[in-house]
Design an enzyme around this catalytic site. Structure first.
Site, short mmCIF file in Angstrom:
data_model
loop_
_atom_site.label_atom_id
_atom_site.label_comp_id
_atom_site.label_asym_id
_atom_site.label_seq_id
_atom_site.Cartn_x
_atom_site.Cartn_y
_atom_site.Cartn_z
N HIS C 168 0.85 -1.17 0.00
CA HIS C 168 0.00 0.00 0.00
C HIS C 168 0.89 1.23 0.00
O HIS C 168 1.49 1.55 1.03
CB HIS C 168 -0.84 -0.05 1.31
CG HIS C 168 -1.94 0.93 1.34
ND1 HIS C 168 -3.25 0.56 1.22
CD2 HIS C 168 -1.93 2.25 1.49
CE1 HIS C 168 -4.01 1.62 1.29
NE2 HIS C 168 -3.23 2.67 1.46
N HIS C 211 -1.28 5.22 11.15
CA HIS C 211 -0.01 5.93 11.15
C HIS C 211 -0.12 7.24 11.92
O HIS C 211 -1.21 7.75 12.17
CB HIS C 211 0.44 6.21 9.71
CG HIS C 211 -0.42 7.20 8.99
ND1 HIS C 211 -1.68 6.90 8.55
CD2 HIS C 211 -0.21 8.48 8.63
CE1 HIS C 211 -2.21 7.95 7.95
NE2 HIS C 211 -1.34 8.92 8.00
N GLU C 217 -2.83 16.63 8.62
CA GLU C 217 -3.75 16.16 7.58
C GLU C 217 -5.15 16.73 7.84
O GLU C 217 -5.80 16.36 8.80
CB GLU C 217 -3.83 14.63 7.57
CG GLU C 217 -2.50 13.93 7.32
CD GLU C 217 -2.67 12.40 7.25
OE1 GLU C 217 -3.82 11.90 7.40
OE2 GLU C 217 -1.65 11.71 7.07
N HIS C 244 -6.25 15.69 11.45
CA HIS C 244 -5.27 14.94 12.24
C HIS C 244 -3.99 15.75 12.22
O HIS C 244 -3.25 15.74 11.25
CB HIS C 244 -5.05 13.54 11.66
CG HIS C 244 -6.31 12.72 11.67
ND1 HIS C 244 -6.98 12.36 10.54
CD2 HIS C 244 -7.03 12.24 12.71
CE1 HIS C 244 -8.07 11.68 10.86
NE2 HIS C 244 -8.13 11.58 12.17
N HIS C 250 -3.79 7.86 13.55
CA HIS C 250 -5.13 7.59 13.05
C HIS C 250 -5.08 6.45 12.06
O HIS C 250 -4.03 5.95 11.71
CB HIS C 250 -5.75 8.85 12.43
CG HIS C 250 -4.93 9.48 11.36
ND1 HIS C 250 -3.79 10.23 11.62
CD2 HIS C 250 -5.03 9.47 10.00
CE1 HIS C 250 -3.25 10.64 10.49
NE2 HIS C 250 -3.99 10.20 9.49
#
Lengths: 328, 328, 328, 328, 328, 328
Positions: C168, C211, C217, C244, C250
């Site tokens: 990913h 992470h 973010e 975040h 999160h």
């Protein structure tokens, strides 16, 4: 890379320049008084000079025959290395490089008695020599300014840096001048010296260690001796040279090795009265027919004589044996 | 920049991290056993460690009260300095930095008997402390890989480089770690040490010279003494600190000065059993009210006591006089 | 970062510009017809636009009330990211950005009947608003050339790249525009989208992983849903947003997590009819009093409701126990 | 940015330095004889000087009261701009910058009669002034070498470059010194002059064009007039200044505009006996209360008086009408 | 670029190194057990290895005759490509590269029975082979540290990235290792693979498109087939190779082309059990006499057999005709 | 570097491309209508064009025989030079470069009557010519996008910059296009023109000064004359060329020199109706046998005829004499 020797000065109406590159000259015997378009440079043993590409000059001997080394740089120019953590001073300092002062001459050369008004200019262009004549001296410069000029440097002003704890830094720490290649971290040519210095490394094998180099190493000796190579017959003497081409392993000879293993590690001053140097290049170095054979100066048994006697000091423990990957 | 002191370990259910920056810790007394999400780091006197921004940890005292210094880095990360001519090895070598091994813990902390299943996480965010609770330990990491982790370094492994001829390089030559600013040639923070080393400079004033710095210099002492500052009453002792902010001139005190002028310049090993260090920054350093006044630890007469007695050694020749620009 | 809402168009004699920075506008509801000095830009849902610092404009609503998101960039400008191994095409392609065509207006505004010849210019300068008047329209540009202009981009033209094997990649692979900071590898602001795309990763936990980020973010939703967050009451709905901040951990909520652990890993098309986006910044993000409290829109139980139910799936083997560093 | 005025010299025992930044001084009236640690610099009208951060100095007036402009640089240092295609010479040439020669003074100052041996050092640190005393002069430097020193430059030596065909280059072509920011292409501060020069542009509107700038422009006048601004009452006179902050549009006033439209475009020498200059910065410029109000020198009607009368010369053709996007 | 084949292992006293460059080896049949100065590397099909310039080694066959491909790099070294927006992980990850462990051997080689103590070292220097002998094994390394060593990589660990929406990225997205040239954006050599991967591009012609390349493309096949080239007689089979030199156009053959035009665009996994690869270089590639003629393996009708049948699908509309620039 | 001449157009079924490099074409007589894969480019006298490496084309003559100059670039591509202080506009502006529009042709070439369906493609690869045939036209491109294409530029749009005060900038200030080498500050090739321009330098020797250059200078003349070289017999005429190879000194001829010394320095427009240009390269330029001898066009007495009559204007003062370093 050249070894040069000269028995007399150039004539007053003879002029030379190279259109191929900058020339770094390392006199080994015999001082040179170099008349350039920018003025005169007196270059003595333990000094070096650089004459840039395209600059006309005339070399005069000062005290008899001259011998030395030279390197012509076909790409870029020599710089002082970026010092990194060494900070704002160290190694060769910019303030110690010296440039000539303009010295005007009229048409008939230095002494008016020389007669016919004709100057012969020899040009090295694409590794061939060409010749042309002109009716006036090229040394008729009244004044100059700019940042492209010949210069000289006294190697005794080199501020030598090294370990003051343990271990042995790379010889790059002795770099005087470097002509970087476009590949970061490599150099078309480095000029490195091994000046007098204190060795104080504790728990350390103090001579230059054994290594192979991705750079070619051409080494010469201006005077005295070098601490990892014997002098004498077949050895390394002033005016001599060694070449360790790309990836050729080398290091101290057997005697220096065993000596260093046993030595008491107190502070020692090495290299006094001596100066070895190195031309390093990321390029492979070809050797001329003259250098390999005609001159009859090559030490044929160099490999065996230098390292034949080096002993290994590692042993498998008595009670261990190697289990090989390979079929028995 | 912090001076820290701690009398007991953090609780097993207490966790801390800073969202503001990486923390460089320099223990001066009392070893620290730091439990991080990545595993444990035992950091002893003469070692340092760095905990990256956002990494959770818990500090345990190993041998009684702890005291030391720390620096929180609000921009970028610490790197090893580019070595330049020093070459491929030297100063702090990458291979000597040590990282933790993952250490998995289940929900109830290290011993299952600790009872209520609640962990308190204290966060430093934008220089304020926030607190949150969670029902499981953050130390439940089974394995990790990547390039963002806590690490430690033993200062005894520093390969000290310096002059082995004459003169005195910049203290940048003692840089352990550097966090560069976006302006090339400057650093948000450098961590520099003054480890045991040989002084062999000839024709040289050997102590750190007098200077003003465009960087702020915060200096601490882990153990022993420092060669350009007296210890004793009002002096520079382990656990103490000095700050020479941007462009504040400083240098050896009068006594060290006169001593160095008279000293015989033979090889000398300095700093054995001692370790001073410096946090340097291109930023001006503010001092807290506590640091300036509340703590009552400031040496008020620092300037006069350090340099009041320094004498000038230059004199106009008797037969010369200054012709001033200024009206007489 | 702003959430905006508007019920009516600006007047024909009202003009605005910001002297503080470039404005990136992400309409969520209600298309915008923006009259700039360079001409008109019609910006619809699923398109974005950027109005550079200092450019005057006037916003007209096309189809009723408008709502959306915006980010004002106080340093630098948005670029397309360097694509690296992605090659010469991919992500947002330069050819899909659209610029206005000059549209000349005479002194009295769009319709001559508007009467008094006075234009009101509102300026945002240093985060304050100032107002000035002028006797002629600023929209009197006859033609223009240069490289500083407003532009728009249709998010449907984004060429989404991702894993076609396993694992990913970082969300940086969805970057539309990036405004780099002077510190290499960080950005003052990135604009990232989560467009419709195929998931084909084998042996992979497919949702965005858990992470903490060194970047803040801020996430919004233009339409549809987002695959790692529930919608509905207290959830993530179009027009809503999550923040975040630096180093706040999160990841998918408990339900999404367990779903993904059990899912069969065949090719799946996700995100059709949907578009979430992210404003990322290396700066910490402060929140206004209005945003934190006045608006009464904050999901107070966000942490517990999202991740309270996430279970650990690691266990110490029955026959192993932890030997702690800590005293028992 | 400062406007300074002084009626008398500093005392012989008074010394100043700034720990905040380098100071660029642009005298407008009254020459300055500046005694620095590095020696004396006589700076006359039409010369400028730079005193680096941390360097101590004392200013003496030479010919009565002095007035001028100054800029203190809080980040980086001034460089000559990289010349790009201009080549190896042009604009300000390095060889024209002049540095002081060391000038040794003994403890009691320049004249021995000055009595009590006490020097007062005033320091600007973090925009506050601090004061300390010392028993010896700071001007006791016997000799110096290095690359951090005060210097001066005669603006008459500026080699002005410009169009010799058509069009009008950016004022960056008149940059004397530039202090780049870490963001490539922007500068913390540029020092730009408008020296005497030939205008030969064909088919060109020759005055500085109308523009908004991402840089703040502070403009001053050393002597004479400026070709795009009227002098006289409320106008631009020597010692005056204008400020066009980030993104404030400006350009020639109405009268200069119409004049230039009608002018015959033959070669014209402009600016003789005159010298305007500009401090440009990528930062927004705040103005002090004194500058905005207390001094009562602000031209309140600046906007209207400069550009109120500028006329548009574009017209929609009679037989065309605008079809608006907007509802009628 | 080499195609190699070997029928037996090197002798235990035979050693080889290249002073010319790093060697990248791509085994196609027959695993290699490579004894290097740094220890042993077992390199199997679907793994690759790199032996740096100057490192001595000895190759042993593990399971019968061996065949494969190799590339010798005459400038620089292989790096992982900068990932750009791909982020912190992806393509070949640093953690998957494996290095040997030191394996000490005493003087007499692996088995003591081998007799005469003589090792033959063959050196490739400037594309010629030289030979020397030495009395001790070069494989007597007890331990090593540093950053210049042989390594291997398992191609199955490559994290393949590609389009997950539409279109077809450049093959640079499959770069495993890259040796950049000093000209930014070009590479002396890239090593690129075509591993198993999912194709999900919508509205897309999925095979590699037709193109000419400023890089030379040498392509080989380790096992299986390649999706844009027929196998079989005259086709592309494991152990075979194709060369598309600088600016030679190429692309899918006629059959693959028509197939792709008609294909239903649902998710498809391609390349399972197969692995093609490419050596790309910004240099023109010369072909040896052996490769062009002696080997008699060249597909003479390659051009016609591959693309002779490709049909154009564009037509001028019936009612349009070209109005040529050219005279009729 | 080439001088070309052509008497007729290429056939409609003949196509050419170079795999070696980009071709810069400078027509001197006869316009060229170039049919490329990207469409048609009509290139007239006083325009130039660049055809990138690998792009197929066909050249048609428009108005009779054609002659001109060309340079093939074996490394990199032409860029506009970074303008430095010249700012955001100047010299050649990006907006003035023109690209072709796609022009689709069906299989049988431009006119259907041309018969046999066979196109002959001639390729220059590694300085040899190869030939291949194909059954369809390469000019069957329906549309294109990208950033690799042929382009042309009208030299009359060059915005010439120069001194507007005194002195004489380097000819780099006339650079139209530059192909940088990997060594910063040098170029594989520069294309420089000497367009019509105003000379206004005061106190200045206005012609190009005497110099030697580290770059080779190949000069041609498109039309008119050049201000530092006589035309006429043996002189510099349109279609002719001069070559001053690396480090060959040159400058105005004797007559131009004396003229310039005496000239009144008022504004003068030079070069009207004329255009000389220069190909400059950091590489030495070899000359073909044809160019040196076969063509019989070389001005054998160039050196003497150009500079034989140049007189020195410096004299030692009557009362001074040179004291030489050299022995008398």
């Amino acid at each position: 890379m050249f070894v040069y020797a000269a028995g007399k000065s150039m004539a007053n109406d003879a002029v030379y320049y190279s259109a191929d590159g900058d020339l770094l000259i390392v006199p080994q015997e015999g001082d040179l008084d170099i008349r350039t378009e920018f003025g005169w440079l007196l270059v003595r043993q333990m000094e070096i000079c650089v004459i840039p590409r395209g600059v006309k000059y005339q070399v005069h001997l000062v005290n008899g025959p001259a011998r030395g080394y030279a390197l012509e740089l076909y790409q870029g120019h020599f710089n002082l290395p970026e010092l990194g953590p060494i900070g704002s001073n160290g190694l060769a300092n910019a303030r110690d490089f010296q440039t000539p002062v303009a010295c005007f001459s009229e048409d008939f050369g230095v002494t008016a008695s020389e007669g016919p008004n004709t100057f012969v200019v020899t040009v090295k262009f694409n590794n061939s020599l060409f010749e042309t004549k002109q009716a006036h001296t090229p040394f008729d410069v009244v004044a100059w300014q700019g940042n492209y000029y010949p210069y000289k440097y006294d190697l005794g002003r080199f501020n030598t840096i090294g370990t003051i704890s343990f271990d042995h830094p790379d010889p790059s720490i002795f770099t005087v001048l470097s002509a970087p290649s476009p590949v970061p971290g490599t150099a078309v040519a480095d000029f490195v010296i091994f000046p007098p210095r204190w060795l104080v490394g504790e728990d350390t094998f103090r001579p230059p260690w054994y290594h192979r180099n991705t750079m070619s190493e051409f080494m010469g000796l201006i005077r005295g001796g070098y601490d990892a190579k014997r002098g004498g017959a077949g050895g390394f003497v002033p005016g001599g040279a060694s070449l360790h081409n790309v990836m050729s392993g080398h290091g101290p000879d057997a005697e220096s090795n065993e000596g260093a293993r046993e030595a008491e590690l107190k502070p020692v001053k090495v290299g006094e009265g001596s100066c070895a140097f190195m031309f390093e290049s990321c390029l492979m170095v070809g050797v001329t027919e003259w250098g390999l054979r005609t001159c009859q100066k090559v030490q044929e048994g160099y490999n065996e004589e230098s390292w034949g006697g080096v002993r290994s000091h590692f042993k498998l423990p008595e009670d261990k044996k190697v289990i090989s990957h390979l079929a028995q």
